[in-house]
Design a protein around this motif. Structure first.
Motif, PDB file in Angstrom:
ATOM      1  N   VAL A 298      48.413  52.908  40.499  1.00 31.02           N
ATOM      2  CA  VAL A 298      46.956  53.049  40.367  1.00 31.02           C
ATOM      3  C   VAL A 298      46.332  51.734  39.898  1.00 31.02           C
ATOM      4  O   VAL A 298      45.506  51.138  40.580  1.00 31.02           O
ATOM      5  N   ARG A 299      46.688  51.274  38.699  1.00 35.07           N
ATOM      6  CA  ARG A 299      46.247  49.979  38.185  1.00 35.07           C
ATOM      7  C   ARG A 299      47.141  49.615  37.000  1.00 35.07           C
ATOM      8  O   ARG A 299      47.028  50.231  35.935  1.00 35.07           O
TER       9      ARG A 299
ATOM     10  N   GLY B  11      43.115  43.412  13.320  1.00 34.42           N
ATOM     11  CA  GLY B  11      41.913  44.124  13.731  1.00 34.42           C
ATOM     12  C   GLY B  11      41.520  43.956  15.176  1.00 34.42           C
ATOM     13  O   GLY B  11      40.425  44.379  15.576  1.00 34.42           O
ATOM     14  N   ARG B  12      42.386  43.364  16.007  1.00 41.44           N
ATOM     15  CA  ARG B  12      42.022  43.076  17.389  1.00 41.44           C
ATOM     16  C   ARG B  12      43.011  43.738  18.347  1.00 41.44           C
ATOM     17  O   ARG B  12      44.188  43.887  18.040  1.00 41.44           O
ATOM     18  N   ARG B  13      42.520  44.094  19.531  1.00 39.09           N
ATOM     19  CA  ARG B  13      43.367  44.617  20.602  1.00 39.09           C
ATOM     20  C   ARG B  13      43.023  43.914  21.908  1.00 39.09           C
ATOM     21  O   ARG B  13      41.867  43.543  22.143  1.00 39.09           O
ATOM     22  N   ARG B  14      44.039  43.750  22.747  1.00 37.30           N
ATOM     23  CA  ARG B  14      43.834  43.143  24.059  1.00 37.30           C
ATOM     24  C   ARG B  14      44.316  44.074  25.149  1.00 37.30           C
ATOM     25  O   ARG B  14      45.405  44.645  25.071  1.00 37.30           O
ATOM     26  N   TRP B  15      43.486  44.202  26.185  1.00 36.16           N
ATOM     27  CA  TRP B  15      43.864  44.882  27.419  1.00 36.16           C
ATOM     28  C   TRP B  15      43.890  43.852  28.546  1.00 36.16           C
ATOM     29  O   TRP B  15      43.039  42.960  28.607  1.00 36.16           O
ATOM     30  N   GLU B  16      44.859  43.994  29.414  1.00 40.33           N
ATOM     31  CA  GLU B  16      44.919  43.199  30.642  1.00 40.33           C
ATOM     32  C   GLU B  16      44.994  44.189  31.803  1.00 40.33           C
ATOM     33  O   GLU B  16      45.950  44.974  31.894  1.00 40.33           O
ATOM     34  N   PHE B  17      43.972  44.168  32.664  1.00 41.44           N
ATOM     35  CA  PHE B  17      43.873  45.095  33.786  1.00 41.44           C
ATOM     36  C   PHE B  17      44.135  44.342  35.086  1.00 41.44           C
ATOM     37  O   PHE B  17      43.458  43.344  35.375  1.00 41.44           O
ATOM     38  N   MET B  18      45.087  44.832  35.853  1.00 40.48           N
ATOM     39  CA  MET B  18      45.354  44.216  37.150  1.00 40.48           C
ATOM     40  C   MET B  18      44.171  44.466  38.082  1.00 40.48           C
ATOM     41  O   MET B  18      43.657  45.585  38.180  1.00 40.48           O
ATOM     42  N   ILE B  19      43.687  43.419  38.717  1.00 41.43           N
ATOM     43  CA  ILE B  19      42.565  43.535  39.642  1.00 41.43           C
ATOM     44  C   ILE B  19      43.092  43.988  40.997  1.00 41.43           C
ATOM     45  O   ILE B  19      44.011  43.384  41.557  1.00 41.43           O
ATOM     46  N   MET B  20      42.511  45.064  41.503  1.00 47.55           N
ATOM     47  CA  MET B  20      42.977  45.685  42.752  1.00 47.55           C
ATOM     48  C   MET B  20      42.123  45.224  43.932  1.00 47.55           C
ATOM     49  O   MET B  20      40.946  44.855  43.762  1.00 47.55           O
ATOM     50  N   PRO B  21      42.693  45.243  45.131  1.00 52.69           N
ATOM     51  CA  PRO B  21      41.918  44.838  46.318  1.00 52.69           C
ATOM     52  C   PRO B  21      40.664  45.678  46.524  1.00 52.69           C
ATOM     53  O   PRO B  21      39.684  45.209  47.118  1.00 52.69           O
ATOM     54  N   THR B  22      40.667  46.917  46.059  1.00 50.11           N
ATOM     55  CA  THR B  22      39.521  47.810  46.256  1.00 50.11           C
ATOM     56  C   THR B  22      38.399  47.575  45.245  1.00 50.11           C
ATOM     57  O   THR B  22      37.328  48.179  45.359  1.00 50.11           O
ATOM     58  N   ASP B  23      38.621  46.734  44.236  1.00 43.75           N
ATOM     59  CA  ASP B  23      37.592  46.460  43.231  1.00 43.75           C
ATOM     60  C   ASP B  23      36.431  45.677  43.844  1.00 43.75           C
ATOM     61  O   ASP B  23      36.609  44.919  44.810  1.00 43.75           O
ATOM     62  N   ASP B  24      35.272  45.844  43.261  1.00 44.94           N
ATOM     63  CA  ASP B  24      34.103  45.047  43.628  1.00 44.94           C
ATOM     64  C   ASP B  24      34.318  43.645  43.050  1.00 44.94           C
ATOM     65  O   ASP B  24      34.072  43.403  41.864  1.00 44.94           O
ATOM     66  N   GLN B  25      34.788  42.732  43.871  1.00 43.88           N
ATOM     67  CA  GLN B  25      35.233  41.429  43.374  1.00 43.88           C
ATOM     68  C   GLN B  25      34.110  40.627  42.707  1.00 43.88           C
ATOM     69  O   GLN B  25      34.371  39.809  41.829  1.00 43.88           O
ATOM     70  N   GLY B  26      32.894  40.876  43.101  1.00 43.14           N
ATOM     71  CA  GLY B  26      31.792  40.137  42.508  1.00 43.14           C
ATOM     72  C   GLY B  26      31.403  40.621  41.128  1.00 43.14           C
ATOM     73  O   GLY B  26      30.659  39.933  40.418  1.00 43.14           O
ATOM     74  N   ASN B  27      31.888  41.802  40.728  1.00 43.05           N
ATOM     75  CA  ASN B  27      31.511  42.364  39.431  1.00 43.05           C
ATOM     76  C   ASN B  27      32.719  42.681  38.548  1.00 43.05           C
ATOM     77  O   ASN B  27      32.583  43.396  37.556  1.00 43.05           O
ATOM     78  N   VAL B  28      33.884  42.137  38.899  1.00 44.21           N
ATOM     79  CA  VAL B  28      35.104  42.446  38.141  1.00 44.21           C
ATOM     80  C   VAL B  28      34.981  42.013  36.691  1.00 44.21           C
ATOM     81  O   VAL B  28      35.346  42.751  35.768  1.00 44.21           O
ATOM     82  N   ASP B  29      34.474  40.809  36.450  1.00 41.34           N
ATOM     83  CA  ASP B  29      34.484  40.270  35.091  1.00 41.34           C
ATOM     84  C   ASP B  29      33.151  40.457  34.361  1.00 41.34           C
ATOM     85  O   ASP B  29      32.738  39.617  33.552  1.00 41.34           O
ATOM     86  N   THR B  30      32.493  41.587  34.604  1.00 41.85           N
ATOM     87  CA  THR B  30      31.257  41.912  33.893  1.00 41.85           C
ATOM     88  C   THR B  30      31.556  42.821  32.701  1.00 41.85           C
ATOM     89  O   THR B  30      32.599  43.484  32.651  1.00 41.85           O
ATOM     90  N   GLU B  31      30.634  42.854  31.748  1.00 44.76           N
ATOM     91  CA  GLU B  31      30.790  43.749  30.597  1.00 44.76           C
ATOM     92  C   GLU B  31      30.850  45.199  31.050  1.00 44.76           C
ATOM     93  O   GLU B  31      31.637  45.998  30.523  1.00 44.76           O
ATOM     94  N   GLU B  32      30.020  45.555  32.019  1.00 41.93           N
ATOM     95  CA  GLU B  32      29.981  46.939  32.487  1.00 41.93           C
ATOM     96  C   GLU B  32      31.336  47.373  33.030  1.00 41.93           C
ATOM     97  O   GLU B  32      31.805  48.486  32.754  1.00 41.93           O
ATOM     98  N   ASN B  33      31.983  46.488  33.787  1.00 40.38           N
ATOM     99  CA  ASN B  33      33.289  46.843  34.336  1.00 40.38           C
ATOM    100  C   ASN B  33      34.342  46.916  33.237  1.00 40.38           C
ATOM    101  O   ASN B  33      35.224  47.789  33.261  1.00 40.38           O
ATOM    102  N   ALA B  34      34.258  46.020  32.244  1.00 39.59           N
ATOM    103  CA  ALA B  34      35.216  46.058  31.134  1.00 39.59           C
ATOM    104  C   ALA B  34      35.121  47.394  30.389  1.00 39.59           C
ATOM    105  O   ALA B  34      36.137  48.037  30.104  1.00 39.59           O
ATOM    106  N   TRP B  35      33.896  47.829  30.085  1.00 40.17           N
ATOM    107  CA  TRP B  35      33.728  49.111  29.385  1.00 40.17           C
ATOM    108  C   TRP B  35      34.202  50.276  30.262  1.00 40.17           C
ATOM    109  O   TRP B  35      34.792  51.251  29.754  1.00 40.17           O
TER     110      TRP B  35
END
Length: 544
Positions: free
Chosen positions: A228-229, A239-263
């Motif tokens: 899936v991803r 006090g900090r956490r990191r997530w790393e999300f694999m970017i998929m071919p089906t993602d909207d490539q122009g909006n991958v690194d926006t705050e909205e997509n992160a949330w």
């Protein structure tokens, strides 16, 4: 040529790049008495998180610089309270897990989470306050030449910050140059160094978060696998956490690194605007490659300029600091006119061999993590489920140094043990007693310096070497760990280099003179009068 004899040099070593590798190298060189020029294109240290995992041996290097007290507040040891690393399938079901242990050869937590931006601010303060370091921020490197006796660099201002006019040119001269200027290294380009590329290129979105309260519903660290991803979750310092999300071919490539997509990607993990602060989100291409040659003349590469690796084992930053520690003592000997020119070739051989091994292992893990074919993923998951326990720390035990300035005796290349030792007045870790950086002769039960002939004693003093031992008149092996270590190495005497790695050892203390002679012949440019020919000790394979 000895330090300061050539008045045309502005410094002994020119460093391109003021990231953590360049800053640590500058401070290590200053600690050894060298004058350093640092050139950095950015006016201030990068303010956002990047690396988050610090290995025990790297923490040891930073503590050597006197940063231990300040460092303690910005790191979080992994391995407390039964911490575990969990491998999950795409639906969050546990496939296998590994307990994260605190134990290490350095007497420090095997791995710790940390805040890189806080570390860089600390390093910057130390560099700014150091009278031996001259920093040129807001300048880019335009040219680098080597006439055989030194290097000359042309740098150009590009900030427009007063009192430096934009476009101003400066010329800097030094005995040696080190490129610590990142994955897109200008030094590497100027030296025309090609790279071995393993062909691993994957785009991931890296998201850093500060939860408002401890997220007890989350695993300490985990890898959720595709198809899936694929997603990585790790602690990233207090006090900090990191997530790393694999970017998929089906993602909207122009909006991958926006705050909205992160949330949006964080929401299934129970993390949202009401319970956490989003520090940053950034798209990265994870690569696996290294420079084919790390040295040309008086210029060498270090850090990301020499190698890049995916983050799945947390070794990119750590490998860079290891480069700096391995290189600093060599440059000090060369600048002083004591060291052999081959020391830089040995640096390249040792570090490239180890880095290539780490990159290859990390890419293999990355290929497993990045699978997207449902059938291949099902086969992978079935194989992982059959593992009773996945030891994610076991691989690092095989990352020994090889070749270079090391004896091939099964002892050389190991990291020197740091454990608690006792003196007449206190108990402390060995580094606090020995006070590196220096070469150290360490004896199992008697002072190895007593075994040195006059020529070898003179050569050892020329190296600035020290000696220590356990037993009568020496240190107390407080926890018995050194007795076990010497037994495992099958050694009675070892030589430990300034970068904490063992040069080699001997099982018979009577052959200590030959051990030191072998080191001297590999390191010093001129032999001491009356020094015997080095006799390589018989191979003494380390015990299991």
């Amino acid at each position: 040529m000895r330090r300061n004899e050539n008045k045309r040099h502005d410094s002994d070593v020119l460093i391109a790049g003021a990231g953590p590798v360049g800053q640590v190298l500058a401070l290590l060189l200053s600690q050894l008495g060298l004058r350093v020029s640092v050139v950095e294109r950015w006016a201030q240290p990068y303010p956002l998180p990047r690396a988050v995992a610090m290995s025990h041996d790297v923490q040891r290097v930073l503590r050597q610089l006197g940063l231990g007290e300040e460092l303690a507040g910005m790191i979080e040891p992994w391995g407390l309270d039964g911490h575990r690393f969990v491998l999950q399938d795409a639906w969050g079901r546990t496939l296998t897990e590994s307990r994260v242990t605190l134990d290490s050869e350095s007497g420090l937590a095997n791995m710790s989470g940390f805040s890189q931006q806080e570390l860089e601010q600390l390093l910057e303060r130390r560099v700014q306050a150091d009278p031996r370091i001259d920093q040129h921020r807001g300048f880019t490197l335009e040219s680098l030449s080597d006439d055989g006796s030194g290097v000359t660099a042309t740098i150009r201002a590009h900030t427009g910050l007063a009192p430096i006019p934009d476009g101003e040119l400066r010329t800097l001269c030094a005995a040696y140059a080190v490129g610590c200027d990142g994955a897109n290294s200008t030094v590497r380009s100027l030296l025309r160094q090609e790279m071995t590329d393993l062909g691993f290129n994957r785009d991931w979105l890296v998201v850093d978060v500060v939860p408002h309260t401890p997220p007890t519903w989350l695993p300490f660290a985990c890898q959720r696998l595709g198809p899936v991803r694929s997603t990585t979750l790790v602690p990233a310092g207090p006090g900090r956490r990191r997530w790393e999300f694999m970017i998929m071919p089906t993602d909207d490539q122009g909006n991958v690194d926006t705050e909205e997509n992160a949330w949006r990607l964080l929401e299934p993990w129970g993390v949202h605007r009401d319970n956490a602060e989003l520090v940053r989100q950034a798209r990265y291409t994870f690569r696996g490659r290294w420079a084919n040659q790390w040295r040309r003349g008086r210029a060498v590469l270090a850090g990301d300029a020499a190698h890049q690796m995916p983050p799945f084992m947390g070794q990119g930053f750590n490998s860079g600091i290891r480069d700096a520690a391995n290189l600093a003592w060599r440059l000090a000997l060369l600048v002083d006119g004591k060291g052999q020119d081959s020391l830089l070739d040995d640096y390249a051989a040792e570090r490239c061999t180890q880095v290539a091994q780490i990159v290859e292992q990390t890419v293999l893990i990355g290929q497993m993590f990045c699978m997207t074919d449902p059938e291949e993923c099902a086969q992978r998951d079935a194989g992982l489920t059959g593992l009773a326990n996945l030891d994610i720390q076991e691989a690092s035990q095989n990352w020994l140094l090889r070749g270079g300035t090391l004896q091939d005796d099964g002892i050389g290349g190991n990291l020197g043990l740091q454990a608690a030792v006792g003196t007449n007045t206190r108990t402390a870790l060995l580094d606090e007693i020995i006070a590196p950086p220096c070469f150290v002769l360490l004896g199992r039960d008697s002072d190895p310096a007593d075994r040195l002939s006059p020529p070898m004693r003179a050569a050892w003093q020329r190296l600035g070497g020290r000696s220590a031992h356990f037993g009568p008149g020496g240190l107390a092996d407080t926890d018995g760990k050194y007795a076990q270590w010497f037994e495992r190495l099958n050694a009675s005497v070892v030589v430990i280099r300034p970068d904490f790695h063992v040069f080699g050892g001997v099982p018979d203390p009577s052959t200590t003179d030959g051990l030191v002679c072998n080191l001297v012949e590999r390191v010093l440019a001129h032999s001491e009068p009356g020094m015997p020919t080095a006799r390589r000790p018989e191979t003494s394979a380390a015990k299991d």
